[in-house]
Design a protein around this motif. Structure first.
Motif, PDB file in Angstrom:
ATOM      1  N   UNK A  92      31.910  45.051  43.908  1.00 23.95           N
ATOM      2  CA  UNK A  92      33.033  45.643  43.165  1.00 23.95           C
ATOM      3  C   UNK A  92      34.001  46.451  44.010  1.00 23.95           C
ATOM      4  N   UNK A  93      33.554  46.936  45.156  1.00 26.87           N
ATOM      5  CA  UNK A  93      34.510  47.697  45.969  1.00 26.87           C
ATOM      6  C   UNK A  93      35.661  46.752  46.327  1.00 26.87           C
ATOM      7  N   UNK A  94      36.903  47.190  46.121  1.00 25.58           N
ATOM      8  CA  UNK A  94      38.037  46.280  46.298  1.00 25.58           C
ATOM      9  C   UNK A  94      37.995  45.505  47.621  1.00 25.58           C
ATOM     10  N   UNK A  95      37.510  46.152  48.680  1.00 19.97           N
ATOM     11  CA  UNK A  95      37.505  45.456  49.989  1.00 19.97           C
ATOM     12  C   UNK A  95      36.473  44.318  50.042  1.00 19.97           C
ATOM     13  N   UNK A  96      35.583  44.216  49.042  1.00 16.77           N
ATOM     14  CA  UNK A  96      34.581  43.137  49.051  1.00 16.77           C
ATOM     15  C   UNK A  96      34.911  41.984  48.097  1.00 16.77           C
ATOM     16  N   UNK A  97      35.967  42.146  47.310  1.00 15.83           N
ATOM     17  CA  UNK A  97      36.259  41.132  46.283  1.00 15.83           C
ATOM     18  C   UNK A  97      36.685  39.805  46.931  1.00 15.83           C
ATOM     19  N   UNK A  98      37.571  39.901  47.894  1.00 15.20           N
ATOM     20  CA  UNK A  98      38.040  38.681  48.572  1.00 15.20           C
ATOM     21  C   UNK A  98      36.883  37.999  49.301  1.00 15.20           C
ATOM     22  N   UNK A  99      36.062  38.818  49.949  1.00 16.46           N
ATOM     23  CA  UNK A  99      34.889  38.300  50.685  1.00 16.46           C
ATOM     24  C   UNK A  99      33.969  37.515  49.744  1.00 16.46           C
ATOM     25  N   UNK A 100      33.732  38.068  48.561  1.00 18.61           N
ATOM     26  CA  UNK A 100      32.840  37.403  47.612  1.00 18.61           C
ATOM     27  C   UNK A 100      33.464  36.097  47.115  1.00 18.61           C
ATOM     28  N   UNK A 101      34.760  36.138  46.839  1.00 20.65           N
ATOM     29  CA  UNK A 101      35.460  34.922  46.416  1.00 20.65           C
ATOM     30  C   UNK A 101      35.329  33.827  47.473  1.00 20.65           C
ATOM     31  N   UNK A 150      38.602  49.144  37.089  1.00 19.52           N
ATOM     32  CA  UNK A 150      40.062  48.945  37.146  1.00 19.52           C
ATOM     33  C   UNK A 150      40.478  48.682  38.598  1.00 19.52           C
ATOM     34  N   UNK A 151      39.844  49.367  39.536  1.00 16.65           N
ATOM     35  CA  UNK A 151      40.155  49.129  40.955  1.00 16.65           C
ATOM     36  C   UNK A 151      39.687  47.732  41.377  1.00 16.65           C
ATOM     37  N   UNK A 152      38.529  47.335  40.875  1.00 14.38           N
ATOM     38  CA  UNK A 152      38.033  45.976  41.165  1.00 14.38           C
ATOM     39  C   UNK A 152      39.026  44.955  40.612  1.00 14.38           C
ATOM     40  N   UNK A 153      39.515  45.240  39.390  1.00 10.54           N
ATOM     41  CA  UNK A 153      40.439  44.307  38.742  1.00 10.54           C
ATOM     42  C   UNK A 153      41.706  44.091  39.579  1.00 10.54           C
ATOM     43  N   UNK A 154      42.210  45.161  40.182  1.00 10.32           N
ATOM     44  CA  UNK A 154      43.433  45.018  40.986  1.00 10.32           C
ATOM     45  C   UNK A 154      43.194  44.055  42.158  1.00 10.32           C
ATOM     46  N   UNK A 155      41.995  44.102  42.711  1.00 13.97           N
ATOM     47  CA  UNK A 155      41.678  43.152  43.794  1.00 13.97           C
ATOM     48  C   UNK A 155      41.513  41.729  43.237  1.00 13.97           C
ATOM     49  N   UNK A 156      41.035  41.623  42.013  1.00 19.47           N
ATOM     50  CA  UNK A 156      40.941  40.301  41.368  1.00 19.47           C
ATOM     51  C   UNK A 156      42.354  39.712  41.193  1.00 19.47           C
ATOM     52  N   UNK A 157      43.308  40.562  40.822  1.00 22.61           N
ATOM     53  CA  UNK A 157      44.683  40.086  40.629  1.00 22.61           C
ATOM     54  C   UNK A 157      45.238  39.487  41.929  1.00 22.61           C
ATOM     55  N   UNK A 181      41.376  48.205  30.651  1.00 27.31           N
ATOM     56  CA  UNK A 181      41.927  47.187  31.563  1.00 27.31           C
ATOM     57  C   UNK A 181      43.324  46.773  31.125  1.00 27.31           C
ATOM     58  N   UNK A 182      43.492  46.575  29.814  1.00 27.43           N
ATOM     59  CA  UNK A 182      44.802  46.139  29.317  1.00 27.43           C
ATOM     60  C   UNK A 182      45.880  47.174  29.631  1.00 27.43           C
ATOM     61  N   UNK A 183      45.480  48.449  29.596  1.00 25.90           N
ATOM     62  CA  UNK A 183      46.462  49.519  29.886  1.00 25.90           C
ATOM     63  C   UNK A 183      46.812  49.604  31.368  1.00 25.90           C
ATOM     64  N   UNK A 184      45.957  49.074  32.201  1.00 24.40           N
ATOM     65  CA  UNK A 184      46.108  49.299  33.648  1.00 24.40           C
ATOM     66  C   UNK A 184      46.280  48.022  34.467  1.00 24.40           C
ATOM     67  N   UNK A 185      46.493  46.886  33.795  1.00 22.49           N
ATOM     68  CA  UNK A 185      46.522  45.634  34.572  1.00 22.49           C
ATOM     69  C   UNK A 185      47.938  45.096  34.729  1.00 22.49           C
ATOM     70  N   UNK A 186      48.094  44.269  35.725  1.00 17.99           N
ATOM     71  CA  UNK A 186      49.328  43.509  35.926  1.00 17.99           C
ATOM     72  C   UNK A 186      49.121  42.117  35.322  1.00 17.99           C
TER      73      UNK A 186
END
Ligand SMILES: NC(=O)c1ccc[n+]([C@@H]2O[C@H](COP(=O)([O-])OP(=O)(O)OC[C@H]3O[C@@H](n4cnc5c(N)ncnc54)[C@H](OP(=O)(O)O)[C@@H]3O)[C@@H](O)[C@H]2O)c1
Length: 321
Positions: A92-101, A150-157, A181-186
């Motif tokens: 979940x740490x934003x810096x690991x999201x791309x790595x996991x993908x 929410x921070x994880x979600x931003x990396x998902x975006x 999430x709906x309040x804080x997402x792009x």
């Protein structure tokens, strides 16, 4: 796209077949790699065009291999099949999201997935071995990490921006978590994948999701018989007499009624089976529908019973249930 059955257009604009194949059952009872490979091939032959996997299922390689073989046979093209995988709790740490993908895409042998889900709102420490999570040696709290989803979600975006995931969504999120999430997402979550069946109807969540354009997918639709977290006292969904009566009247099996229930509620469903005749029978639900009376009967069975996942990590700050 040949076969596939009914589809839904997600908020991302992409189409998702409403019936998909699940490929794992819990953390402990894991199908063998060859079973997964064969089941995905049988499913594609039977008409399935939606396959659900996850990093933690450790079967993305076989799922990808089965798809590759069916493409080589000329049975499908890549764009005909909708592939979902999931970001595990330890990434979940934003810096690991791309790595996991990238790990998942590498295992699947694909350039993109159709849907990438945050597997759970709760975060656990990076590098924790999944076997330790489900059979912890020490205190479960020692495995928790405090990362805001929410921070994880931003990396998902960012994965959508990069073209690595066509759609993104979540799993096991409750209503309040979706609202945040709906309040804080792009990019809003296209899907929330949750446990759903007549014993766990979650009508509030179904209504909220519909009102907010978040599509729901039902996991463990057959009550996940054989799941490691099943308690002996739990009633067996597949043996419910009301379900059996509707099945008899419809000339279908109880499993087929339990699957059709979701399609008639506007929910997609991902039954798991490694048994060829069940994989085929579970897809054979397009030629009937449930009456309003049948749906009301099934609606009356709700007992808020969660077969899967309700008892782990109850002390986590983002525990969703
Ligand atoms: N996002 C999440 O946190 C999460 C959690 C749980 C599950 N999931 C996903 O949802 C999928 C489905 O959930 P699940 O596997 O827990 O439960 P399920 O689909 O409700 O149940 C699977 C079990 O039902 C049996 N079965 C399948 N078709 C049958 C039929 N027609 N008649 C009788 N028994 C039948 C299967 O046996 P055989 O294989 O022996 O045929 C297997 O033991 C998973 O595979 C996974 O992809 C996601």
């Amino acid at each position: 796209m040949a076969a596939s059955g009914p589809t839904v257009v997600l908020s991302s604009g992409y189409k998702m077949p409403l019936l998909g194949l699940g490929t794992s059952q819990g953390a402990i009872v894991k199908p063998k790699p060859k079973e997964v490979l064969d089941s995905v091939k049988v499913a594609i032959d039977a008409g399935y065009r939606h396959i659900d996997t996850a990093w933690v299922y450790k079967n993305e390689k076989e799922v990808g291999q089965a798809i590759k073989e069916k493409i080589a046979e000329g049975k499908i093209k890549r764009e005909d099949v909708f592939v979902t995988t999931k970001l595990f709790l330890t990434f979940h740490r934003p810096e690991h999201v791309h790595e996991s993908m990238m790990q998942s895409l590498g295992s699947l042998g694909l350039d993109y997935v159709d849907l990438y889900l945050i597997h759970n709102p709760m975060c656990l420490k990076y590098g924790t071995n999944p076997s330790e999570i489900f059979q912890p040696i020490g205190k479960i709290e020692d495995l928790y990490d405090d990362v805001d989803y929410v921070d994880t979600w931003k990396a998902m975006e960012s994965l959508v921006d990069e073209g690595l995931a066509k759609s993104i969504g979540v799993s096991n999120f409750n209503r309040q978590q979706l609202e945040r999430l709906l309040q804080n997402c792009r990019i809003k979550p296209a899907v929330n994948q949750v446990e759903l069946h007549p014993y766990l109807a979650e009508q509030d969540l179904v209504d909220f999701s519909k009102d907010n354009g978040i599509h729901l997918t039902a996991y463990s639709p057959l009550g996940s018989p054989g799941h490691h977290s099943k308690r002996d006292a739990d009633p067996v969904l597949l043996e419910d007499p009301s379900v059996a009566a509707i099945a008899k009247k419809s000339g279908k099996s109880s499993a087929q009624v339990l699957l059709r229930y979701h399609l008639d509620r506007g929910v997609s469903v991902i039954p798991k089976s490694m048994t060829p005749n069940r994989i085929q029978a579970n897809f054979d639900i397009m030629d009937f529908s449930l009456s309003q009376e049948d749906l009301a009967t099934l609606g009356g069975l709700d007992r808020k019973l969660r077969y899967v996942g309700g008892s782990d990590f109850t002390t986590h700050k983002y525990f969703p249930y």
